[in-house]
Motif scaffolding. Structure first.
Motif, short mmCIF file in Angstrom:
data_model
loop_
_atom_site.label_atom_id
_atom_site.label_comp_id
_atom_site.label_asym_id
_atom_site.label_seq_id
_atom_site.Cartn_x
_atom_site.Cartn_y
_atom_site.Cartn_z
N SER A 70 0.84 -1.19 0.00
CA SER A 70 0.00 0.00 0.00
C SER A 70 0.88 1.25 0.00
CB SER A 70 -0.94 0.02 1.21
OG SER A 70 -0.20 0.16 2.40
N GLN A 71 0.31 2.34 -0.49
CA GLN A 71 1.10 3.57 -0.62
C GLN A 71 0.16 4.76 -0.69
OE1 GLN A 71 4.70 3.73 -1.01
NE2 GLN A 71 4.35 5.92 -0.69
N ILE A 72 0.52 5.82 0.01
CA ILE A 72 -0.16 7.10 -0.14
C ILE A 72 0.81 8.03 -0.88
CG2 ILE A 72 -1.20 9.07 1.03
CD1 ILE A 72 -1.90 7.16 3.32
N LEU A 73 0.33 8.63 -1.94
CA LEU A 73 1.20 9.38 -2.84
C LEU A 73 0.63 10.76 -3.10
CD1 LEU A 73 3.71 9.01 -4.77
CD2 LEU A 73 2.05 8.38 -6.54
N ALA A 74 1.47 11.76 -3.07
CA ALA A 74 1.03 13.11 -3.38
C ALA A 74 0.83 13.26 -4.89
CB ALA A 74 2.06 14.13 -2.90
N ALA A 75 -0.21 13.95 -5.27
CA ALA A 75 -0.48 14.20 -6.68
C ALA A 75 0.72 14.89 -7.32
CB ALA A 75 -1.73 15.06 -6.84
N GLY A 76 1.02 14.46 -8.55
CA GLY A 76 2.15 15.02 -9.27
C GLY A 76 3.43 14.25 -9.11
N PHE A 129 8.02 -6.82 -14.17
CA PHE A 129 7.10 -6.05 -15.01
C PHE A 129 6.63 -4.83 -14.20
CE2 PHE A 129 4.73 -5.20 -18.60
CZ PHE A 129 3.36 -5.32 -18.47
N PRO A 130 7.46 -3.81 -14.09
CA PRO A 130 7.09 -2.63 -13.30
C PRO A 130 6.10 -1.73 -14.01
CG PRO A 130 9.26 -2.34 -14.28
CD PRO A 130 8.84 -3.75 -14.60
N LEU A 131 5.24 -1.12 -13.21
CA LEU A 131 4.23 -0.17 -13.71
C LEU A 131 4.57 1.20 -13.15
CD1 LEU A 131 1.37 0.27 -15.09
CD2 LEU A 131 0.44 0.03 -12.77
N THR A 132 4.70 2.20 -14.02
CA THR A 132 5.09 3.54 -13.59
C THR A 132 3.97 4.54 -13.85
OG1 THR A 132 7.44 3.12 -13.95
CG2 THR A 132 6.73 5.42 -13.91
N LEU A 133 3.70 5.34 -12.80
CA LEU A 133 2.82 6.49 -12.93
C LEU A 133 3.74 7.71 -13.00
CD1 LEU A 133 1.29 4.18 -11.28
CD2 LEU A 133 -0.20 6.02 -10.49
N ALA A 134 3.79 8.36 -14.13
CA ALA A 134 4.76 9.44 -14.33
C ALA A 134 4.43 10.65 -13.48
CB ALA A 134 4.82 9.83 -15.80
N SER A 135 3.16 10.98 -13.38
CA SER A 135 2.71 12.12 -12.59
C SER A 135 1.33 11.79 -12.05
CB SER A 135 2.67 13.39 -13.46
OG SER A 135 2.22 14.50 -12.69
N ALA A 136 1.28 11.27 -10.84
CA ALA A 136 0.05 10.70 -10.30
C ALA A 136 -1.06 11.73 -10.16
CB ALA A 136 0.34 10.06 -8.95
N VAL A 137 -2.29 11.28 -10.43
CA VAL A 137 -3.49 12.10 -10.25
C VAL A 137 -4.46 11.34 -9.36
CG1 VAL A 137 -3.22 13.32 -12.44
CG2 VAL A 137 -4.51 11.17 -12.37
N ARG A 190 -2.51 -1.28 -2.90
CA ARG A 190 -3.52 -0.22 -2.71
C ARG A 190 -2.82 1.13 -2.78
NH1 ARG A 190 -8.59 0.20 -1.04
NH2 ARG A 190 -8.68 -2.00 -0.41
N LEU A 191 -3.16 1.90 -3.80
CA LEU A 191 -2.54 3.21 -4.00
C LEU A 191 -3.57 4.31 -3.81
CD1 LEU A 191 -0.02 4.82 -4.93
CD2 LEU A 191 -0.93 4.67 -7.26
N THR A 192 -3.22 5.26 -2.97
CA THR A 192 -4.07 6.43 -2.74
C THR A 192 -3.31 7.66 -3.16
OG1 THR A 192 -5.13 5.34 -0.85
CG2 THR A 192 -5.40 7.72 -1.05
N VAL A 193 -3.87 8.43 -4.09
CA VAL A 193 -3.24 9.66 -4.57
C VAL A 193 -4.01 10.84 -3.99
CG1 VAL A 193 -2.52 11.01 -6.57
CG2 VAL A 193 -2.54 8.50 -6.69
N VAL A 194 -3.30 11.68 -3.22
CA VAL A 194 -3.96 12.78 -2.53
C VAL A 194 -3.45 14.14 -3.04
CG1 VAL A 194 -4.43 11.39 -0.51
CG2 VAL A 194 -2.30 12.70 -0.64
#
Lengths: 113, 116
Positions: A10-16, A74-82, A109-113
């Motif tokens: 799980s991860q909480i990630l700041a937008a961008g 097989f990594p998945l990358t979010l370049a700039s999370a929204v 579980r990814l949460t982008v805030v």
């Protein structure tokens, strides 16, 4: 233990921010997949790879990229999370062939805030 | 493109009773596979049962069986003698048999509650 492993759980990630979800399997499966699971929508395919060195777009690829440098990873990358990328992400793999079963990781579980 | 539809977002059943989860799909292909997956609160995806479209006989795995109606494009899951451990989200899924590189297409899911 043979199987498919995802990190983090799980991860909480700041937008961008940029984020890479990791997926590793030790079953020597040719095909690997990334899905996102959202309530009421089921699991939707983001990207897939039928063999090392090749990748393809699934149903909802925008905002995501993948690479398949070798069979196992097989990594998945979010370049700039929204915030709309808040979801549960599943990696899966399957041995080549018609009558083979897909194996799933435990999900991230990814949460982008 | 293939689509899978589960029209029951939620279902409930009494322990020891029988429940049927519905699934319909749309495809122009004649050869394919259908699956039911179980997802308990642990989030793990567990394959419950699978059906090959070319087989007329309905698949059965212990208390789990399917009613596969190819002409109607229907694939329901019957759970007999329901147990508390059956409580989970259930997903119906389709995979083409035309190409070895084909991917799973999932339905929206049905949340099953088992009441003691």
């Amino acid at each position: 233990i043979a199987g498919i492993t995802q990190a983090p759980t799980s991860q909480i990630l700041a937008a961008g921010r940029r984020m890479t979800l990791r997926c590793t399997q030790d079953m020597r499966h040719n095909a690997m997949y990334w899905y996102r699971q959202d309530l009421g929508l089921g699991l939707r395919l983001i990207h897939y790879s039928n063999t090392a060195g090749t990748t393809g777009k699934g149903e909802v690829p925008d905002g995501y990229s993948v690479s398949r440098a070798n069979t196992d990873d097989f990594p998945l990358t979010l370049a700039s999370a929204v915030p709309s990328q808040t979801s549960v992400y599943f990696c899966a793999s399957r041995r080549e062939g018609m009558n083979t079963e897909a194996f799933f990781g435990q999900g991230t579980r990814l949460t982008v805030v | 493109a293939q689509t899978v539809t589960q029209s029951q977002p939620e279902m409930s059943v009494q322990e020891a009773e029988t429940v049927t989860l519905s699934c319909t799909y749309d495809t122009s292909e004649s050869d394919y596979y259908l699956f039911w997956y179980k997802q308990p609160p642990s989030r793990q995806m567990i394959l419950v049962i699978r059906q090959e479209a070319y087989k007329q006989q309905n698949a059965t795995e212990n208390r789990f069986s399917v009613n596969f109606q190819k002409a109607a494009k229907s694939f329901s899951l019957k759970i007999s003698d329901s147990q508390l451990g059956d409580a989970a989200m259930y997903f119906c899924a389709y995979r083409s048999a035309v190409s070895s590189g084909s991917r799973l297409t999932f339905g929206e899911g049905t949340q099953l509650t088992v009441n003691p």
